[in-house]
Scaffold this motif. Structure first.
Motif, short mmCIF file in Angstrom:
data_model
loop_
_atom_site.label_atom_id
_atom_site.label_comp_id
_atom_site.label_asym_id
_atom_site.label_seq_id
_atom_site.Cartn_x
_atom_site.Cartn_y
_atom_site.Cartn_z
N CYS A 175 0.82 -1.20 0.00
CA CYS A 175 0.00 0.00 0.00
C CYS A 175 0.86 1.26 0.00
O CYS A 175 2.05 1.22 0.33
CB CYS A 175 -0.96 0.00 1.19
SG CYS A 175 -0.17 0.04 2.79
N GLY A 177 2.29 4.79 1.23
CA GLY A 177 2.59 5.37 2.52
C GLY A 177 3.14 4.35 3.50
O GLY A 177 3.22 3.15 3.22
N TYR A 222 6.24 3.06 0.89
CA TYR A 222 5.21 2.03 0.78
C TYR A 222 5.33 1.07 1.96
O TYR A 222 6.33 1.04 2.68
CB TYR A 222 5.35 1.26 -0.53
CG TYR A 222 5.33 2.14 -1.76
CD1 TYR A 222 4.15 2.55 -2.33
CD2 TYR A 222 6.53 2.59 -2.33
CE1 TYR A 222 4.12 3.39 -3.44
CE2 TYR A 222 6.52 3.43 -3.45
CZ TYR A 222 5.31 3.81 -3.99
OH TYR A 222 5.30 4.64 -5.09
N HIS A 246 -4.29 4.74 3.13
CA HIS A 246 -3.14 4.04 2.59
C HIS A 246 -3.61 3.11 1.46
O HIS A 246 -3.54 1.88 1.58
CB HIS A 246 -2.43 3.22 3.67
CG HIS A 246 -1.73 4.06 4.70
ND1 HIS A 246 -0.52 4.65 4.47
CD2 HIS A 246 -2.11 4.42 5.96
CE1 HIS A 246 -0.15 5.33 5.55
NE2 HIS A 246 -1.10 5.21 6.46
#
Length: 302
Positions: A175, A177, A222, A246
């Motif tokens: 995902c 962030g 990520y 996210h």
């Protein structure tokens, strides 16, 4: 032919015709509605209009919906990755990009076409001719493990486990962030998006939805995460992780429209599947390898 009529209210004025009808007819896709408009099956004040027509208050809209065609799903000799098989159950590893069962726009090349060929018709009939043997689904661009019921007794037994939330379903994903929490549970109801009827969303009147997230590894921008489903709503993982700000890498529906990694969809893989066997009553659990593109992406991010 089924006919429906609508009168446009003040709050709906200014919406496109196809958007208005999509909101009113939530069970129909916007593309199907656009097709009906173009074929002359939609009249606005007894006149044909284009899908982009902006509706006005008090417009009278009549839509004629053709009777659904009886579909016959043909077996197709499509290679499938079979993880386990016996007389009751088939466990397959679905590739990214394959649709699970036929639907408008995807009548061939689906997993159902493939398992009809492989199983020679020995599949449960509970979900009808379009979804024989299908107990649960994963999205087209999600890869990973699915269980298929080869008879009705098995289907009922597996479906009951789904209903009781006793089936183990663990996904791995990347995902956007960096997640701060090592473990995160999202308990937020999911229903149809109030504006975009093709999307799901966290909504107050939605169905109960619970997802447990666990960080596997953090990268600079990520996070590599495991997600375990407690419930199984449409797009549940994608909606919950996006709700937490996210979104999944590659998910253009619930996240950024483009990705620098040239992906073909969300980076989401159904890696672990566990259930009690319908006949032996023993617990069985299966794990699949991450797809090549997923493994390469992890190396790039590391």
């Amino acid at each position: 032919m089924q006919e429906k009529e609508f009168i446009v209210l003040e709050e709906d004025e200014g919406n496109r015709l196809d958007v208005f009808l999509s909101n009113e007819l939530g069970e129909m896709s916007r593309s199907f509605i656009q097709k009906l408009i173009k074929e002359g099956n939609v009249l606005v004040n007894d006149k044909k209009e284009k899908p982009r027509y902006l509706v006005k208050e008090d417009d009278k809209i009549r839509i004629s919906i053709p009777e659904p065609k009886v579909l016959e799903v043909e077996p197709e000799n499509i290679p499938i990755d079979i993880v386990y098989e016996d007389e009751d159950v088939l466990v397959v590893n679905k590739p990214q990009g394959m649709v699970v069962h036929p639907a408008p726009g995807n009548y061939t090349g689906t997993l159902v076409n493939a398992i009809l060929y492989h199983c020679r018709g020995n599949l449960s009939s509970i979900n009808g001719v379009i979804r024989p043997g299908i107990v649960h689904r994963i999205d087209k661009n999600t890869s990973g493990l699915l269980m298929i019921a080869k008879n009705n007794n098995s289907h009922n037994f597996l479906a009951e486990q789904l209903k009781e939330h006793s089936i183990t379903r663990k996904y791995e994903m990347i995902c956007h962030g960096v997640l701060k929490e090592d473990n995160l549970t999202v308990n937020a109801p999911i229903g149809r998006h109030p504006v975009d009827r093709l999307k799901m969303a966290v909504v107050p009147n939605g169905k109960r939805a619970v997802t447990h997230f666990k960080v596997i590894k953090r990268f600079e921008k990520y996070t590599y995460v495991q997600a375990q489903l407690e419930t199984g709503r449409t797009h549940q993982i994608r909606v919950h992780i996006s709700y937490n700000r996210h979104p999944l890498l590659g998910d253009s529906v619930y996240g950024p429209k483009s990705s620098k990694f040239n992906l073909n969809g969300q980076v989401l893989h159904a890696r672990t599947l566990g259930f009690i066997h319908p006949t032996t009553k023993e617990y069985m659990e299966f794990t699949s390898e991450l797809p090549d593109y997923f493994q390469k992406l992890l190396k790039i991010l590391d």
